[in-house]
Enzyme design. Structure first.
Site, short mmCIF file in Angstrom:
data_model
loop_
_atom_site.label_atom_id
_atom_site.label_comp_id
_atom_site.label_asym_id
_atom_site.label_seq_id
_atom_site.Cartn_x
_atom_site.Cartn_y
_atom_site.Cartn_z
N ASP A 1 73.53 2.03 5.63
CA ASP A 1 73.29 3.44 5.94
C ASP A 1 72.90 4.13 4.64
O ASP A 1 73.28 3.69 3.55
CB ASP A 1 74.55 4.11 6.53
CG ASP A 1 74.21 5.33 7.38
OD1 ASP A 1 74.38 5.27 8.62
OD2 ASP A 1 73.78 6.36 6.80
N ASP B 1 68.31 3.18 2.25
CA ASP B 1 67.39 4.13 2.88
C ASP B 1 66.33 3.27 3.55
O ASP B 1 65.56 2.58 2.87
CB ASP B 1 66.77 5.04 1.81
CG ASP B 1 65.75 6.01 2.39
OD1 ASP B 1 65.33 5.84 3.56
OD2 ASP B 1 65.35 6.94 1.67
N VAL B 2 66.26 3.30 4.87
CA VAL B 2 65.35 2.39 5.60
C VAL B 2 63.87 2.69 5.34
O VAL B 2 63.01 1.88 5.67
CB VAL B 2 65.61 2.37 7.13
CG1 VAL B 2 66.97 1.79 7.44
CG2 VAL B 2 65.42 3.75 7.74
N TYR C 1 59.55 13.49 15.80
CA TYR C 1 60.57 12.60 16.37
C TYR C 1 60.03 11.91 17.61
O TYR C 1 60.10 10.68 17.76
CB TYR C 1 61.83 13.40 16.71
CG TYR C 1 62.96 12.55 17.27
CD1 TYR C 1 63.72 11.75 16.42
CD2 TYR C 1 63.27 12.57 18.63
CE1 TYR C 1 64.76 10.98 16.92
CE2 TYR C 1 64.30 11.79 19.13
CZ TYR C 1 65.05 11.01 18.28
OH TYR C 1 66.07 10.23 18.78
N LYS D 1 59.24 7.84 18.04
CA LYS D 1 59.95 7.00 19.01
C LYS D 1 58.97 6.33 19.99
O LYS D 1 59.19 5.20 20.42
CB LYS D 1 61.01 7.82 19.75
CG LYS D 1 62.16 8.27 18.84
CD LYS D 1 62.88 7.08 18.23
CE LYS D 1 64.11 7.47 17.44
NZ LYS D 1 64.84 6.30 16.90
N THR E 1 76.46 12.08 19.82
CA THR E 1 76.50 11.69 18.41
C THR E 1 76.01 12.85 17.54
O THR E 1 75.59 13.89 18.05
CB THR E 1 75.55 10.50 18.14
OG1 THR E 1 74.21 10.97 18.27
CG2 THR E 1 75.78 9.34 19.08
N1 NAD Z 1 72.20 10.54 20.25
C1 NAD Z 1 71.19 10.59 21.09
O1 NAD Z 1 71.19 11.41 22.02
C2 NAD Z 1 70.04 9.65 20.93
C3 NAD Z 1 69.11 9.57 21.98
C4 NAD Z 1 68.03 8.71 21.85
C5 NAD Z 1 67.88 7.95 20.72
N2 NAD Z 1 68.80 8.03 19.70
C6 NAD Z 1 68.58 7.21 18.52
O2 NAD Z 1 69.74 6.45 18.24
C7 NAD Z 1 69.75 6.11 16.85
C8 NAD Z 1 71.13 6.39 16.27
O3 NAD Z 1 71.34 7.79 16.26
P1 NAD Z 1 72.76 8.43 16.63
O4 NAD Z 1 72.59 9.12 17.92
O5 NAD Z 1 73.85 7.44 16.49
O6 NAD Z 1 72.83 9.58 15.52
P2 NAD Z 1 73.73 9.71 14.20
O7 NAD Z 1 73.16 10.89 13.48
O8 NAD Z 1 75.16 9.74 14.57
O9 NAD Z 1 73.44 8.38 13.38
C9 NAD Z 1 72.26 8.16 12.66
C10 NAD Z 1 72.61 7.39 11.40
O10 NAD Z 1 71.39 7.07 10.71
C11 NAD Z 1 71.61 7.29 9.32
N3 NAD Z 1 70.34 7.53 8.64
C12 NAD Z 1 69.55 8.63 8.72
N4 NAD Z 1 68.48 8.49 7.92
C13 NAD Z 1 68.59 7.26 7.33
C14 NAD Z 1 67.80 6.53 6.41
N5 NAD Z 1 66.68 7.06 5.90
N6 NAD Z 1 68.20 5.30 6.04
C15 NAD Z 1 69.35 4.77 6.53
N7 NAD Z 1 70.16 5.43 7.38
C16 NAD Z 1 69.78 6.66 7.79
C17 NAD Z 1 72.54 8.50 9.27
O11 NAD Z 1 73.20 8.60 8.01
C18 NAD Z 1 73.47 8.22 10.43
O12 NAD Z 1 74.61 7.48 10.04
C19 NAD Z 1 68.63 6.93 16.20
O13 NAD Z 1 67.50 6.09 16.00
C20 NAD Z 1 68.34 7.97 17.24
O14 NAD Z 1 67.02 8.47 17.14
C21 NAD Z 1 69.87 8.86 19.79
#
Ligand code: NAD
Length: 255
Positions: A37, A58-59, A153, A157, A190
């Site tokens: 992360d 950082d991805v 975003y 996606k 989340t």
């Molecule tokens: N929560 C939702 O409703 C939802 C819906 C559809 C898709 N998603 C996707 O699910 C995935 C996880 O998100 P989540 O909902 O758990 O949110 P979250 O914000 O809880 O987790 C995202 C994590 O990614 C990390 N992150 C952000 N930028 C980064 C980078 N440059 N390098 C490494 N780490 C990084 C953050 O520190 C965080 O820990 C994401 O790809 C998000 O787009 C989430």
């Protein structure tokens, strides 16, 4: 429960939400996991609690991908699973997006996922016993029904879905037993949803109320689908989209 005994996995974005739930799930199913992360404190705390390995990453940093994959292979001897989960929102519509905001969200969500696939495939190709592996990329229902309030975003996606299918079919053509699939979460409780609410006030309540299941997803429910696609339970699944959206994409807008 899929059996992941002997499997080695990398999960990005492990500090919170779906990533944290996925690390918990893969470890519970028997995998050895390297969580990564950008949030060093949160990621390290989570991985320490679960008793697994953590690396800050950082991805969107190309060089860091090679280092992280090398760390997993050095620590555990192989790489079987990559979950490209790290993601962010930008909160910018086509009316107010600037190049910095656009590049950042595309860089993390789409380019980061591509670089992860590329680095993982290079390592999976060299696995002892022959090339094999499973990559799970996390998209979003905004890839299908984009948010007018977040152009970057939504586009990132949608790109992840197409990227996944290109990777999947290329691997199949190579005959290398590396599968690549997409999980498409709906509204999940989340941090990112709380962040998205800043651009779209009331989003959480609206999506929960309009979901056929009348609630948000728990991250563990998404992690269960990820674990299945990462396992040997579904060897004929590659290039697939797995919706974990409470039926949202199946509902006619008039109802
Ligand atoms: N929560 C939702 O409703 C939802 C819906 C559809 C898709 N998603 C996707 O699910 C995935 C996880 O998100 P989540 O909902 O758990 O949110 P979250 O914000 O809880 O987790 C995202 C994590 O990614 C990390 N992150 C952000 N930028 C980064 C980078 N440059 N390098 C490494 N780490 C990084 C953050 O520190 C965080 O820990 C994401 O790809 C998000 O787009 C989430």
């Amino acid at each position: 429960m899929p059996d992941l005994t002997g499997k080695v996995a990398i999960v990005t974005g492990c500090a919170s939400g779906i990533g944290a739930a996925t690390v918990r799930r893969l470890v519970a199913d028997g995998a050895q996991v390297l969580g990564t992360d950008i949030d060093a404190q949160g990621g390290a705390a989570l991985c320490q609690e679960i008793g697994t390995r953590f690396a800050q990453q950082d991805v969107s940093d190309e060089q860091r991908w090679d280092e992280v994959v090398a760390e997993a292979v050095e620590a555990f001897g192989r790489l079987d699973i990559l979950v490209n989960n790290a993601g962010k929102v930008s909160g910018r519509s086509i009316g107010d997006v600037d190049m910095a905001a656009w590049s950042q969200v595309i860089g993390v969500n789409l380019t980061g996922t591509m670089m992860g696939c590329r680095a993982a495939i290079r390592a999976m190709t060299k696995n002892p016993g022959g090339a094999s592996g499973a990559i799970v990329n996390i998209a979003s229902t905004t890839a299908i029904t984009p948010l007018p309030t977040d152009v970057g975003y939504s586009a990132s996606k949608a790109g992840v879905r197409a990227l996944t299918k290109s990777v999947a079919t290329w691997c199949a053509q190579q005959g290398n037993a590396i599968r690549c699939n997409t999980v498409i979460p709906g509204a999940t409780d989340t941090g990112i949803l709380a962040e998205a609410e800043k651009a779209t006030p009331g989003l959480k309540q609206v999506v929960a109320a309009t979901s056929p299941l009348k609630r948000l997803a728990d991250p563990a429910e998404t992690a269960a689908a990820i674990a299945f696609l990462a396992s040997d339970e579904c060897p004929y699944m590659t290039g697939a989209d797995m919706l974990v959206d409470g039926g949202m994409m199946s509902l006619h807008p008039g109802f």
